[in-house]
Write an enzyme that holds these catalytic residues in place. Structure first.
Site, PDB file in Angstrom:
ATOM      1  N   HIS A 119     -14.847  35.296 -54.559  1.00 51.20           N
ATOM      2  CA  HIS A 119     -14.435  35.222 -53.161  1.00 51.20           C
ATOM      3  C   HIS A 119     -14.581  33.811 -52.600  1.00 51.20           C
ATOM      4  CE1 HIS A 119     -18.581  36.817 -53.536  1.00 51.20           C
ATOM      5  NE2 HIS A 119     -18.867  35.929 -52.610  1.00 51.20           N
ATOM      6  N   CYS A 147     -17.295  48.459 -54.120  1.00 46.97           N
ATOM      7  CA  CYS A 147     -17.371  47.538 -52.985  1.00 46.97           C
ATOM      8  C   CYS A 147     -17.151  48.330 -51.704  1.00 46.97           C
ATOM      9  CB  CYS A 147     -16.321  46.433 -53.098  1.00 46.97           C
ATOM     10  SG  CYS A 147     -16.513  45.139 -51.847  1.00 46.97           S
ATOM     11  N   TYR A 201     -14.862  36.189 -47.872  1.00 47.13           N
ATOM     12  CA  TYR A 201     -13.800  37.188 -48.034  1.00 47.13           C
ATOM     13  C   TYR A 201     -13.166  37.032 -49.415  1.00 47.13           C
ATOM     14  CZ  TYR A 201     -13.884  37.683 -42.908  1.00 47.13           C
ATOM     15  OH  TYR A 201     -14.264  37.891 -41.604  1.00 47.13           O
ATOM     16  N   THR A 202     -12.686  38.139 -49.953  1.00 49.64           N
ATOM     17  CA  THR A 202     -11.914  38.102 -51.196  1.00 49.64           C
ATOM     18  C   THR A 202     -10.434  38.105 -50.836  1.00 49.64           C
ATOM     19  OG1 THR A 202     -13.606  39.377 -52.351  1.00 49.64           O
ATOM     20  CG2 THR A 202     -11.438  39.246 -53.382  1.00 49.64           C
TER      21      THR A 202
END
Length: 302
Positions: A77, A275, A94-95
């Protein structure tokens, strides 16, 4: 005098050639350099905003050139940063849902947590609200890659947990459990597998949300499931489903996992990726997976 002139002409020509070669080498090097830096923040310009749902948007940022690759390993990320009105730095990781396969830009799918909506978080999310306030042409700082997983392809990936040596794992099938915005790293891995016809890994995704409107990138997920039925299977569960809901209802439990994800394999080739909100992982995922027979080396949480 003519000899001096000829010598000067030759010297000038050599210098010109060296400068030209050096310039092209420099330009070529810059072109090949990835956009991201793991050690310093760089500014990136917002080029496109797309609405996904009532509280979620896709933010696309331009890279240095249309050919520049992001430089983000699959499964990792990026940290975004801005300075708030009080002069304090705000950071959040954030990814992105795109990677090196999409040169020239990077896209994030982000849920905007607005102030005054959730009683536990009256101020909302500082970073998501800041992103929501940006206009096309505005910039934000980014740094990366960072993370503990790196999918290499063909089922092979590495895991680096805190205070443990680098571990290489090999999967034949992935079971994925995602909650809310936890779908983004899953989508990154799904794309890496699906776009490689030689990658024979199969994927089963169990995706949990509160309501049907909260399901992110639904159209894309269902399109992949329809196009690759032997490689990608998709199932949802909702806390508050509509009356005609054909998938599961409620929190993720043992029965749901057994029905929609692959079970443990003797050679540990079934790997479970997770996740989502910490309570979901801690109370719904891990206890049930362990009861089914999965061990630590067969599970990974982003």
């Amino acid at each position: 005098m003519l000899e001096n002139f000829d010598a000067f002409s030759v010297f000038s020509a050599v210098v010109f050639v060296l400068i030209t070669v050096g310039l092209f080498a420099t330009l070529g090097k810059k072109k090949d350099e990835p956009a991201m830096s793991a050690t310093e923040f760089k500014p990136f310009r917002l080029s496109r905003i797309e609405s996904v749902s009532h509280n979620t948007k896709k933010f696309t940022f331009s890279l240095a050139t249309p050919e520049t690759r992001l430089g983000l390993p699959v499964g990792q990320h990026i940290t975004l940063r801005f300075v708030d009105k009080d002069g304090k730095g705000v950071q959040r990781s954030y990814t992105p849902i795109t990677g090196d396969e999409t040169p020239g830009e990077v896209t994030f799918c982000i849920k905007v947590y607005r102030a005054g909506v959730h009683p536990k978080f009256p101020e909302g999310g500082k970073m998501s609200q800041h992103l929501d306030s940006l206009k096309v042409g505005d910039e934000i700082d980014m740094r990366g890659p960072k993370g503990h997983m790196d999918y290499k392809g063909m089922g092979s990936f590495t895991v680096k947990l805190m205070r443990k040596p680098l571990e290489t794992r090999k999967a034949k099938q992935f079971g994925m459990i995602a909650g809310g915005t936890g779908i983004t790293p899953m989508l990154q891995v799904i794309h890496a597998i699906i776009r490689n016809p030689d990658d024979t890994c199969s994927i089963s995704l169990l995706y949990a949300n509160q309501t049907e409107d909260d399901i992110l990138v639904r159209e894309e997920l269902e399109s992949l499931a329809k196009e690759y039925p032997d490689r990608f299977k998709l199932h949802y569960t909702l806390d508050n489903p509509p009356k005609d809901w054909k998938y599961s209802q409620g929190f993720i439990d043992k029965k749901m996992i057994l029905a929609h994800l692959p079970g443990p394999s003797p050679d540990k080739s079934t790997q479970i990726l997770m996740c989502g909100p910490p309570p979901m992982i801690k109370f719904a995922c891990l206890p049930n997976l362990k009861e089914i027979g999965f061990v630590e080396s067969e599970m990974f949480t982003f």
